[in-house]
Structures are given as structure tokens and as C-alpha cells.
Motif scaffolding. Sequence first.
Motif, mmCIF file in Angstrom:
data_model
loop_
_atom_site.group_PDB
_atom_site.id
_atom_site.type_symbol
_atom_site.label_atom_id
_atom_site.label_comp_id
_atom_site.label_asym_id
_atom_site.label_seq_id
_atom_site.Cartn_x
_atom_site.Cartn_y
_atom_site.Cartn_z
ATOM 1 N N HIS A 510 1.018 -1.033 -0.118
ATOM 2 C CA HIS A 510 0.011 -0.053 0.080
ATOM 3 C C HIS A 510 0.900 1.167 -0.103
ATOM 4 O O HIS A 510 0.488 2.159 -0.558
ATOM 5 C CB HIS A 510 -1.016 0.146 1.312
ATOM 6 C CG HIS A 510 -1.880 -1.126 1.147
ATOM 7 N ND1 HIS A 510 -2.530 -1.674 2.171
ATOM 8 C CD2 HIS A 510 -2.827 -1.777 0.149
ATOM 9 C CE1 HIS A 510 -3.500 -2.637 1.964
ATOM 10 N NE2 HIS A 510 -3.374 -2.597 0.462
ATOM 11 N N CYS A 514 0.774 4.233 -2.646
ATOM 12 C CA CYS A 514 0.283 5.531 -2.121
ATOM 13 C C CYS A 514 0.275 6.691 -2.934
ATOM 14 O O CYS A 514 1.427 7.001 -3.457
ATOM 15 C CB CYS A 514 0.916 5.745 -0.681
ATOM 16 S SG CYS A 514 0.253 7.111 0.132
ATOM 17 N N MET A 519 -4.143 8.546 2.188
ATOM 18 C CA MET A 519 -3.949 7.419 2.268
ATOM 19 C C MET A 519 -2.832 6.915 2.880
ATOM 20 O O MET A 519 -2.795 5.963 3.525
ATOM 21 C CB MET A 519 -3.821 6.865 0.516
ATOM 22 C CG MET A 519 -3.691 5.541 0.560
ATOM 23 S SD MET A 519 -3.522 5.076 -1.303
ATOM 24 C CE MET A 519 -3.065 3.091 -1.071
ATOM 25 N N LEU A 520 -1.827 7.894 2.850
ATOM 26 C CA LEU A 520 -0.462 7.640 3.616
ATOM 27 C C LEU A 520 -0.988 7.699 5.184
ATOM 28 O O LEU A 520 -0.460 6.740 5.886
ATOM 29 C CB LEU A 520 0.481 8.574 3.340
ATOM 30 C CG LEU A 520 1.977 8.420 4.194
ATOM 31 C CD1 LEU A 520 2.465 7.037 3.914
ATOM 32 C CD2 LEU A 520 2.953 9.551 3.661
#
Length: 529
Positions: A510, A514, A519-520
Motif C-alpha cells: 500500500h 500510495c 491514504m498515507l
Amino acid sequence: MRAFKFELNKPITLYSIPSDPVLTFHFQVYNSQKTKFVQEDKGMLLFEQNNQIFWQNMETVKYEFEQGLFSHFNLFFRPHVILELAEKHPVLRELAMEIATSKRTDLDFFVTVAGADIDVLIDQIYDEFHQAFVSERRFKHLAECLLLCSMGIDITVDPPAPGDIKKDDEFLDLESDVIGILARQELFTKDQKHFIAQYKYFTKQMLLDDFNLKKQAYIQRKKAVRIKQKHLAKVKECYYEIMNDVLNVQASKFFLMAELIDHQVDKYEWNNQEKEIIGKVIILACRFAFQDVPPLKFQIELYNKWSEKPYMNPLGFNHFKELLKKIKPEFTIDLPDLEVSYESQAIFMDHVQDLFGYRPLDHYKGLKNIEKPKELTVLYQRLMRKFLDEISISDAGEITKSDVIRILDFSYDTNDPISMLMLEIKHFSDDKQYVFAQDSDLLSAWLLALATYDVELDEQLFLLEHDPRFELITVYNNSPKKMGAVEEHVKLERNLILQQTDLVDKHIKHLKECQSKNMLLNIINLFNC
């Protein structure tokens, strides 16, 4: 940084063996010594107050000393530091070119006579490190100032920034416990005198009763701790045998995760709270990676970038012993509990003194034998007479000392009456008549020694109980299968680690994919949970 100060009663040779490429700054504080690369026959003589700067790379340098008092001071700079400084200071560009193009420079690449400014800067480094806890940033600044000043550049030392110098343990303290002991010029410290004072109004029989009670309690506690230490060594051997390469794989994945987060950080703007969360996650991932696998240099650099204090890779006596073997292959001593015992430390250090021929640390601080407390000398001489059979002299005149004599000698050299008193307790207090013959002052001092060593047992027990594998001792003790139960437990943990590694792989995937700040943050918060 490295500082040497010692008095020699015979010529010796020391070696400087860097683990990474370094530029070396050498300041000859007192007396003169010969310096050379081990691969070369030609060397150079460094005189008192000489500065020497040369590109050592990873070459071994040999220092040869005659008899007498010697002192020198070294700083070691990694190449990237010099290359960065050369951008600001043209005088360093020739040195930077040598680093970039040469295997090493001559030892006399840059040699000059020190001025008063050099002495002041070195004193400032000593003072700041010996009076407080200094940050890595502050140390780098002082080291750079010293290097530039030695090359004739006028430099102003910045005052410490907020947080650079602290009085607690948030930063590395370079003042060892041994040096703290050497600062005493009386037989006992203030706190130790207060401890003894509580027995002032005890009758002799009360002291005898209390001593016998405390001694038996100490013996039982020591026996219990030694059993746990042996069990821990046994279960850890089983643990690492079963885990094999799983721990290396796990460590590499946790660190890769920390790296990926670090690489993503510069892409976005963060508030202070978000930065704090990111730092905690990176440090946590690094600690998971370093738990069972020693970190490499670039891994420590990432940890230090996000931590407020430098990472300290523990270097116990056993590790130090292995380093000494590289210099002196004949250096072999068998001390099974070397890491955690006053006695083991004394035996080890006395061996080192014999091996290299230097004087003990009290001589470094100007504490000569005549300045030792009279009571300490009397105690040492009294015990030495009792342990004469622990010393043997061969026909060739070679002296062989037992561990008892090594402990006694080292305790005297370091002004440590407690270890001397414990020797007396250990070897003579089973004789009831011997104990009864002692006066109240000595019995009070024996009680102090027992209390001090009881604190040492607390420290050993603390280390045991905080070892990541301590729970395996409980598994061992609570099951009739003993090691069979430990093996089952470790195999189960191995499977859990493999599952955990799969989860970390998903986080890594992920992170690589990213594309946004949110999202991070979601990935970071998920790991932080």
C-alpha cells in the motif's frame, strides 16, 4: 570521539581500526608518540601540541608508545561531512579531493602546532559531555568547529540551542559509572556514610544478627537470579535455533516500511501532530527491525533522523572481548556472567590492564596512590595478606593471579571498598569465629556491601525480566515437558511472525502504491494501532 590518557610502565602498541571510512583528526595533548599505517614501514613522530589531519579511510593505524605519561585526542569524520564543509570552506577542498580520489593520504597531509583556541575548544567538548547530556547535533557542531579551527579558520562556536544540553538521560551520557566511582577521595560516599550511620546505636549482637540475616537473604536471591540467567540462556538458544532466518526477514520488512514512510513524507505538508505520529511510527518500525538483528549504519541514520536522541547499539563486555581478540588473538578469558557482575567487570578490566600495560583510570584523573583513603589501603593490605596463596610466581619470574586477586587489585585501583568487603564476606564470613572477632565498624561496612550488591541483583533481575525472551522461562517452569514446551511455544510464535510478516507486506504494498496524503495517514494509523 576518542580520548586517551594513561601512564605506561612498559612500551605498548595500540591500533585504530575503523568500521567505516573516516577522516581522522589527531591532537597530541601530552608527550610524543610514533604513528604509522600498519601496511607501511615508514611512520612519523607526533610531538606534543601537534595537530594531525589525514584521510584514514578504513586503513588500520598503529600508535607506538614508550614508557611514561601519554595523552591524545581523536575525532573521526565520515567523508560526507567533509564534502559538505568543503562547499562552504575552500581550505577543505584539497582534503575533499583526496577523500574522493585516494585510498588514503600520507599521515603528514596536514600537521601544525595547536594554538590556545584548540585547547579551549577541546576543553569545551570535555566540559559539555562530562557535565550534561549532549545532543548529536550539538556534538557535530563542536567537532566541526574544532576541525576548522585547527586548519586556521576563524570560527565562532554557537551557544547551545534549547534542548541541546540536558541534565537528564534524554541524551547519551559519556561519563561512565567507573569514572563516577573514581571521583571519590574518601572511603565512602555521602549516601554510604548515611547508610552506615543507621547502625550507630546497634549493639554488636544486633549487628551480628542483622548481618547473618541479610547475608542469607542475599545468597538465596543470588542463587535464584543465577538459575533464571541459566534458564534464559537455554531457552534463547532454542528460540534462535528454531527462528533461524525468519527474524532477518521480519527485520528487513519492518525497516523497509520505515524507509517507505520516510520517502513519502516530503511529498506533503504536515502539521505538528501529524509529524509526531509519523515519527513515532518510523521509530516503532525501526525498533521492531532492530530487536533481534543488529542494525546497519544507514538504518541507524534513519532512526536518528526521527528520534530526539542517537540510537545506542549495546556493546557488552563479551562484544568488547571479541574486538580485543582482533588485536590480541591470545586474549581469552572465560567469564560466563561477564555482562552483569561487579566481579566479572573487575576481572575483565584487570586482564585488559595486564594485556596492554596501562595504568588504571584513577591515574588519569590525578588520584595517585598517596591520595587514596588510608582506610582503603589498610583494607587492601589486610586482604592481600589473607590471599597470598592466590598468587603464584614461576621460575622465570612470571606472575599468575587468580580471579580473587584481580578483583582485589581492580577494586583498589578504582577506590572501590565495597567489592573488597564483598570478597571478605564471600571467603571468610562462613567462619563464625572470624565474624565474631570483627568490630562494629567493619560489621556495619559489611552490611553496606551486602545492600550494595543486593541493588546489583535488582539490576540483573530487571534486565532478565525485560528481555524479550523472558516469558519462555515461565513456559519452561510451568510445564512438565520443559524444553519440549518451549519448542512448541517458539514454533507457534514463528507461525505468528510469518502471519505478521504477511500483514507488513500488505502495508508495504500500500505504501508503494500510495498517491495521497490521506491514504498515507490511513496506512500509518493502521500500523500505529
